[in-house]
Design a protein around this motif. Structure first.
Motif, short mmCIF file in Angstrom:
data_model
loop_
_atom_site.label_atom_id
_atom_site.label_comp_id
_atom_site.label_asym_id
_atom_site.label_seq_id
_atom_site.Cartn_x
_atom_site.Cartn_y
_atom_site.Cartn_z
N ALA A 263 -38.98 -8.96 -65.75
CA ALA A 263 -39.72 -9.78 -66.70
C ALA A 263 -39.41 -9.39 -68.14
O ALA A 263 -39.36 -10.26 -69.03
CB ALA A 263 -41.21 -9.68 -66.42
N ALA A 264 -39.21 -8.10 -68.39
CA ALA A 264 -38.84 -7.66 -69.74
C ALA A 264 -37.52 -8.30 -70.16
O ALA A 264 -37.35 -8.73 -71.31
CB ALA A 264 -38.75 -6.14 -69.79
N VAL A 277 -42.88 -17.43 -76.13
CA VAL A 277 -43.67 -17.07 -74.94
C VAL A 277 -45.08 -16.76 -75.41
O VAL A 277 -45.28 -15.92 -76.29
CB VAL A 277 -43.06 -15.84 -74.22
N PRO A 278 -46.09 -17.50 -74.90
CA PRO A 278 -46.04 -18.41 -73.75
C PRO A 278 -46.02 -19.89 -74.11
O PRO A 278 -46.10 -20.73 -73.22
CB PRO A 278 -47.36 -18.08 -73.06
N GLU A 279 -45.93 -20.24 -75.41
CA GLU A 279 -46.07 -21.65 -75.80
C GLU A 279 -45.00 -22.53 -75.15
O GLU A 279 -45.30 -23.64 -74.70
CB GLU A 279 -46.02 -21.78 -77.32
N ASP A 280 -43.74 -22.05 -75.14
CA ASP A 280 -42.65 -22.83 -74.56
C ASP A 280 -42.30 -22.40 -73.14
O ASP A 280 -41.80 -23.20 -72.36
CB ASP A 280 -41.38 -22.68 -75.43
N LEU A 281 -42.55 -21.14 -72.84
CA LEU A 281 -42.15 -20.59 -71.55
C LEU A 281 -43.13 -19.52 -71.12
O LEU A 281 -43.43 -18.60 -71.89
CB LEU A 281 -40.74 -19.98 -71.67
N SER A 282 -43.65 -19.64 -69.90
CA SER A 282 -44.50 -18.59 -69.33
C SER A 282 -43.64 -17.65 -68.49
O SER A 282 -42.69 -18.08 -67.83
CB SER A 282 -45.60 -19.21 -68.46
N VAL A 283 -43.99 -16.36 -68.51
CA VAL A 283 -43.24 -15.34 -67.75
C VAL A 283 -44.25 -14.47 -67.01
O VAL A 283 -45.25 -14.03 -67.58
CB VAL A 283 -42.39 -14.47 -68.69
N THR A 284 -43.97 -14.21 -65.73
CA THR A 284 -44.82 -13.32 -64.94
C THR A 284 -44.00 -12.19 -64.35
O THR A 284 -42.81 -12.34 -64.08
CB THR A 284 -45.54 -14.06 -63.79
N GLY A 285 -44.67 -11.06 -64.13
CA GLY A 285 -44.04 -9.90 -63.50
C GLY A 285 -44.66 -9.59 -62.16
O GLY A 285 -45.38 -10.40 -61.57
N PHE A 286 -44.36 -8.39 -61.68
CA PHE A 286 -44.87 -7.94 -60.37
C PHE A 286 -44.78 -6.43 -60.34
O PHE A 286 -43.68 -5.89 -60.28
CB PHE A 286 -44.02 -8.54 -59.24
N VAL A 295 -44.73 -4.52 -73.78
CA VAL A 295 -43.99 -5.66 -74.30
C VAL A 295 -44.94 -6.58 -75.05
O VAL A 295 -46.16 -6.49 -74.94
CB VAL A 295 -43.29 -6.42 -73.15
N GLU A 296 -44.34 -7.51 -75.81
CA GLU A 296 -45.13 -8.47 -76.58
C GLU A 296 -44.58 -9.87 -76.34
O GLU A 296 -43.40 -10.11 -76.58
CB GLU A 296 -45.07 -8.13 -78.07
N VAL A 337 -54.04 -11.27 -65.60
CA VAL A 337 -53.61 -12.31 -66.53
C VAL A 337 -53.65 -11.75 -67.95
O VAL A 337 -54.67 -11.27 -68.43
CB VAL A 337 -54.50 -13.56 -66.41
N ARG A 338 -52.48 -11.84 -68.63
CA ARG A 338 -52.39 -11.40 -70.02
C ARG A 338 -51.74 -12.52 -70.86
O ARG A 338 -51.86 -13.69 -70.50
CB ARG A 338 -51.62 -10.09 -70.10
N GLY A 339 -51.10 -12.14 -71.93
CA GLY A 339 -50.67 -13.15 -72.89
C GLY A 339 -49.37 -13.86 -72.62
O GLY A 339 -48.98 -14.74 -73.40
N SER A 340 -48.65 -13.52 -71.54
CA SER A 340 -47.32 -14.12 -71.34
C SER A 340 -47.36 -15.43 -70.58
O SER A 340 -46.32 -16.01 -70.31
CB SER A 340 -46.42 -13.13 -70.59
#
Length: 347
Positions: A263-264, A277-286, A295-296, A337-340
């Protein structure tokens, strides 16, 4: 002055000293410090023995006890990598439970969890009482199966029947939670940034994501693979995103990653493509490693209770050594759930 501490320069305290300080027999001391007191010694007496041992600075002679009991109270923990935070936490959990029962844990890396792994104790198999293997491919364990020792598998294929016990995470539910979170926010075009390492746990993630997304008509998912390296993940994501100003508005709106490190890389790719991110693209990790909040924006990810995996794994090994059965319930995971992540951008 009274007390149970041992002055400097005096002989090392013995179990007889502990017995005298606690007002019990040496047999009782052996039961308590060998963790075999339940049902035979009262909790009050056990506490008194532990307090006396602690006050005296008593340490059991493990070598002598090993010869007497015929085992060394040592477990081998096999992991794919020593640098991965998940496996470090697994070790912490396993070592904590082991210490409570007078066991030690030796950690051994088998790179990538693929096989066949070398037998690290080919000439000293008697130095171990059991093996715990975390996130290992089945074929990687051939050397350890030949050691005639109890084998506990962590985060591994439940179809393999030749183990003493198994401790798994509910990986499938974790990916379902990710999919539901993104679908409820209107996302329909996905990239799955998958691990390039062939492993049961990553296969489960891919199947669970595909199944969950298929429940909503009109969803699209493209899978790209990358090693667990930020640069490789960035390159793979950049290629998958394509031109953000391309025709048809077909750019993906969400990248679902098999791990926080991937995800980084996805976050870096978004910036290189001029995407917010996240306005144009959402990203999730695991995973929910420390990286997730470094990260920001901070990463929406699935929290895996790695220390509990290690604790349950060591407890399962102890149960196997004592001939007790072990339930194999999957440990729950949690979407954080966070800001990405955010609602999908308009078409």
């Amino acid at each position: 002055m009274t007390g149970t501490s041992t002055p400097r320069g005096t002989a090392r305290p013995t179990s007889r000293d502990v017995a005298r300080a606690a007002g019990v027999s040496q047999a009782t001391v052996s039961l308590v410090l060998g963790d075999k007191w339940r049902g035979r010694v009262s909790e009050r007496t056990a506490a008194a023995v532990r307090d006396a041992a602690r006050g005296l600075g008593y340490r059991p002679n493990l070598a002598a006890r090993s010869l007497r009991l015929g085992h060394t109270r040592t477990a081998l923990l096999v992991v794919p990598a020593l640098t991965n935070e998940f496996f470090a936490r697994v070790y912490t959990g396993a070592a904590g439970v082991a210490a409570e029962h007078g066991f030690g844990v030796v950690i051994y890396p088998s790179p990538d969890g693929l096989g066949p792994a070398r037998d690290p104790f080919a000439s000293a198999r008697a130095a171990l009482d059991g093996v715990i293997a975390s996130s290992m491919a089945t074929e990687a364990l051939a050397a350890f199966r030949g050691m005639d020792l109890p084998l506990v598998m962590l985060d591994s294929d439940p179809a393999d029947p030749s183990v003493a016990a198994r401790v798994n995470l509910d990986i499938e539910d974790g990916m379902r939670q990710v999919a539901r979170h993104l679908l409820e926010r209107g996302h329909r075009r996905f990239v799955h940034l998958a691990s390039a390492v062939p492993s049961w746990t990553f296969d489960v993630r891919a199947r669970a994501l595909a199944t969950a997304l298929a429940t909503v008509p009109g969803t699209e998912v493209r899978t790209v693979r990358a090693p667990f390296e930020v640069a490789a993940a960035r390159a793979a994501t950049e290629q998958a995103l394509g031109d953000p100003d391309g025709p048809g508005g077909a750019r993906p709106t969400a990248v679902v990653c098999d791990g926080d490190l991937l995800a980084a890389g996805a976050l870096k790719a978004a910036r290189r493509r001029g995407l917010r991110v996240p306005e144009d693209l959402s990203v999730t990790g695991f995973d929910d490693f420390a990286l997730a909040t470094a990260v920001e924006p901070e990463l929406t990810t699935v929290r895996l209770p790695a220390e509990r995996v290690g604790e349950h794994g060591m407890s399962a090994l102890l149960a196997a050594l004592e001939g007790r059965s072990v339930p194999e319930d999957d440990l729950p995971v949690e979407l954080v759930v966070r800001g990405s992540t955010a609602p999908a951008p308009p078409r």
